[in-house]
Design a protein around this motif. Sequence first.
Motif, mmCIF file in Angstrom:
data_model
loop_
_atom_site.group_PDB
_atom_site.id
_atom_site.type_symbol
_atom_site.label_atom_id
_atom_site.label_comp_id
_atom_site.label_asym_id
_atom_site.label_seq_id
_atom_site.Cartn_x
_atom_site.Cartn_y
_atom_site.Cartn_z
ATOM 1 N N ARG A 104 6.984 11.719 4.950
ATOM 2 C CA ARG A 104 6.407 11.602 3.612
ATOM 3 C C ARG A 104 6.851 10.297 2.956
ATOM 4 O O ARG A 104 7.872 9.720 3.329
ATOM 5 C CB ARG A 104 6.797 12.808 2.748
ATOM 6 N N LEU A 105 6.075 9.887 1.967
ATOM 7 C CA LEU A 105 6.309 8.615 1.299
ATOM 8 C C LEU A 105 7.043 8.845 -0.024
ATOM 9 O O LEU A 105 6.679 9.731 -0.795
ATOM 10 C CB LEU A 105 4.954 7.935 1.045
ATOM 11 N N TYR A 106 8.081 8.007 -0.286
ATOM 12 C CA TYR A 106 8.904 8.145 -1.480
ATOM 13 C C TYR A 106 9.110 6.785 -2.144
ATOM 14 O O TYR A 106 8.927 5.736 -1.525
ATOM 15 C CB TYR A 106 10.291 8.703 -1.127
ATOM 16 N N PHE A 107 9.531 6.829 -3.418
ATOM 17 C CA PHE A 107 10.046 5.632 -4.061
ATOM 18 C C PHE A 107 11.353 5.965 -4.759
ATOM 19 O O PHE A 107 11.599 7.114 -5.147
ATOM 20 C CB PHE A 107 9.041 5.031 -5.056
ATOM 21 N N PHE A 108 12.215 4.968 -4.883
ATOM 22 C CA PHE A 108 13.488 5.112 -5.573
ATOM 23 C C PHE A 108 13.552 3.995 -6.606
ATOM 24 O O PHE A 108 13.838 2.854 -6.285
ATOM 25 C CB PHE A 108 14.660 5.015 -4.602
ATOM 26 N N SER A 109 13.261 4.338 -7.845
ATOM 27 C CA SER A 109 13.205 3.349 -8.912
ATOM 28 C C SER A 109 14.608 2.988 -9.397
ATOM 29 O O SER A 109 15.517 3.837 -9.401
ATOM 30 C CB SER A 109 12.381 3.890 -10.091
ATOM 31 N N VAL A 110 14.796 1.744 -9.827
ATOM 32 C CA VAL A 110 16.076 1.331 -10.395
ATOM 33 C C VAL A 110 16.342 2.045 -11.717
ATOM 34 O O VAL A 110 17.482 2.064 -12.199
ATOM 35 C CB VAL A 110 16.106 -0.203 -10.610
ATOM 36 N N ILE A 153 11.706 9.920 -5.533
ATOM 37 C CA ILE A 153 10.544 10.715 -5.931
ATOM 38 C C ILE A 153 9.491 10.613 -4.829
ATOM 39 O O ILE A 153 9.204 9.525 -4.322
ATOM 40 C CB ILE A 153 9.940 10.196 -7.261
ATOM 41 N N GLN A 154 8.901 11.775 -4.508
ATOM 42 C CA GLN A 154 7.880 11.790 -3.462
ATOM 43 C C GLN A 154 6.508 11.509 -4.054
ATOM 44 O O GLN A 154 6.152 12.040 -5.113
ATOM 45 C CB GLN A 154 7.848 13.147 -2.761
ATOM 46 N N TYR A 155 5.748 10.657 -3.354
ATOM 47 C CA TYR A 155 4.357 10.426 -3.746
ATOM 48 C C TYR A 155 3.497 11.620 -3.353
ATOM 49 O O TYR A 155 3.728 12.261 -2.329
ATOM 50 C CB TYR A 155 3.801 9.165 -3.079
ATOM 51 N N LYS A 156 2.502 11.898 -4.164
ATOM 52 C CA LYS A 156 1.575 12.997 -3.911
ATOM 53 C C LYS A 156 0.178 12.439 -3.634
ATOM 54 O O LYS A 156 -0.135 11.296 -3.965
ATOM 55 C CB LYS A 156 1.523 13.935 -5.120
ATOM 56 N N GLY A 157 -0.642 13.285 -3.040
ATOM 57 C CA GLY A 157 -2.040 12.924 -2.857
ATOM 58 C C GLY A 157 -2.366 12.271 -1.536
ATOM 59 O O GLY A 157 -3.540 12.049 -1.222
ATOM 60 N N LEU A 158 -1.352 11.942 -0.715
ATOM 61 C CA LEU A 158 -1.604 11.347 0.599
ATOM 62 C C LEU A 158 -1.394 12.397 1.676
ATOM 63 O O LEU A 158 -0.462 13.207 1.609
ATOM 64 C CB LEU A 158 -0.652 10.174 0.855
ATOM 65 N N THR A 159 -2.245 12.384 2.673
ATOM 66 C CA THR A 159 -2.046 13.285 3.802
ATOM 67 C C THR A 159 -0.792 12.848 4.553
ATOM 68 O O THR A 159 -0.475 11.662 4.625
ATOM 69 C CB THR A 159 -3.247 13.243 4.753
ATOM 70 N N SER A 188 4.280 6.316 -11.579
ATOM 71 C CA SER A 188 3.353 7.402 -11.253
ATOM 72 C C SER A 188 3.609 7.865 -9.831
ATOM 73 O O SER A 188 3.949 7.068 -8.948
ATOM 74 C CB SER A 188 1.906 6.934 -11.393
ATOM 75 N N ILE A 189 3.436 9.165 -9.609
ATOM 76 C CA ILE A 189 3.597 9.709 -8.259
ATOM 77 C C ILE A 189 2.281 9.673 -7.480
ATOM 78 O O ILE A 189 2.232 10.115 -6.337
ATOM 79 C CB ILE A 189 4.135 11.151 -8.303
ATOM 80 N N LEU A 190 1.235 9.142 -8.086
ATOM 81 C CA LEU A 190 -0.072 9.075 -7.432
ATOM 82 C C LEU A 190 -0.382 7.637 -7.023
ATOM 83 O O LEU A 190 -0.500 6.764 -7.885
ATOM 84 C CB LEU A 190 -1.166 9.598 -8.362
ATOM 85 N N PRO A 191 -0.503 7.367 -5.736
ATOM 86 C CA PRO A 191 -0.921 6.034 -5.290
ATOM 87 C C PRO A 191 -2.325 5.725 -5.799
ATOM 88 O O PRO A 191 -3.168 6.624 -5.943
ATOM 89 C CB PRO A 191 -0.891 6.143 -3.768
ATOM 90 N N VAL A 192 -2.609 4.464 -6.073
ATOM 91 C CA VAL A 192 -3.917 4.037 -6.571
ATOM 92 C C VAL A 192 -4.674 3.341 -5.446
ATOM 93 O O VAL A 192 -4.212 2.328 -4.909
ATOM 94 C CB VAL A 192 -3.762 3.089 -7.779
ATOM 95 N N LYS A 193 -5.833 3.891 -5.117
ATOM 96 C CA LYS A 193 -6.626 3.304 -4.038
ATOM 97 C C LYS A 193 -7.219 1.971 -4.500
ATOM 98 O O LYS A 193 -7.840 1.886 -5.559
ATOM 99 C CB LYS A 193 -7.750 4.256 -3.624
ATOM 100 N N ILE A 194 -7.035 0.921 -3.689
ATOM 101 C CA ILE A 194 -7.543 -0.402 -4.052
ATOM 102 C C ILE A 194 -8.552 -0.947 -3.056
ATOM 103 O O ILE A 194 -9.164 -1.994 -3.312
ATOM 104 C CB ILE A 194 -6.385 -1.418 -4.202
#
Length: 297
Positions: free
Chosen positions: A195-201, A207-213, A243-249
């Motif tokens: 799973r994909l996560y980010f760790f903000s300063v 925090i885990q990102y949501k919405g991705l398979t 945001s925990i939701l990736p933005v499709k570009i």
Amino acid sequence: MRFLEAIITATLPIFIIIHNHNAEKCERTRIGNEYYKRQLIANINGYPTGMVIDPRTEHVFFILHKRNYTKGIHLLKHGSLGIKELPIADDVLGQCIGIDAANNVIYIGTNQGLITYDYSRTEITAERPIGDDDVKNIFIDKSDNRMYITTGPNHEIFRFMNGSAAVKRYDKIPKAYSFILDAKGNAFYEYVDGRLYFFSVDLYEPIQYKGLTRELKYILQLNNNEEAIVAVKGSLFRLFTKSILPVKIGELGFKITGMAFDKKNNIIVGTKGKIYRYKPIDGNDPCPADDYFMSSI
């Protein structure tokens, strides 16, 4: 008759303008707020992963895979008509590439440690590797030029200390398949759970990102604006720490296996059998010329 001639005379310039405009059009792909022209720069027998661009030369390094085995690390030189495999010893498995442009060093991560490469060498051996770890991934932080490596079956992360060969465990992220740090120190990574996560300063825990398979081996890269971009199947997403939701570009229409950004804002993308370059389209140059030679392997 004069009335008919007037109509023809009045409409002729309009026809010419429309005709010229259509002649200048080319295939365009929208990525974010920009349009890009796709150019085929290499045909390959297999698919590329782990793509890295040398900012000094614009050469592209990648790992070539064919069906169920790896065919070594390859080099596509800018403007070249061919692709060559790096001459690494047979008992050493090249697994990733990292380019320290500030110190003029190209690192190759192998199953027997880090080795270095320069373009003039005809053979690379691991007689004096840096360490003896099984190096899976390399990330070089441009903000302070620190190098991080992911090692072993547990995918633990270590940071090199003060330009020396000494390393220290990077405790902020205990394990990851791959990770990147932006200019602010925010971490984006694929944990070993797939799973994909980010760790903000600004936060105290990941925090885990949501919405991705769930997707093993996400392709994570920083673009020239220090923005985190992830490729998932045929789509590109931008990652944020607010945001925990990736933005499709963008949607490229094929499975992406490798991705890298060069210093000219071009995006080099690999897929089965192909390597493409996506070049930003300037409003004053609606269809930029192909200035890459087409290579094959």
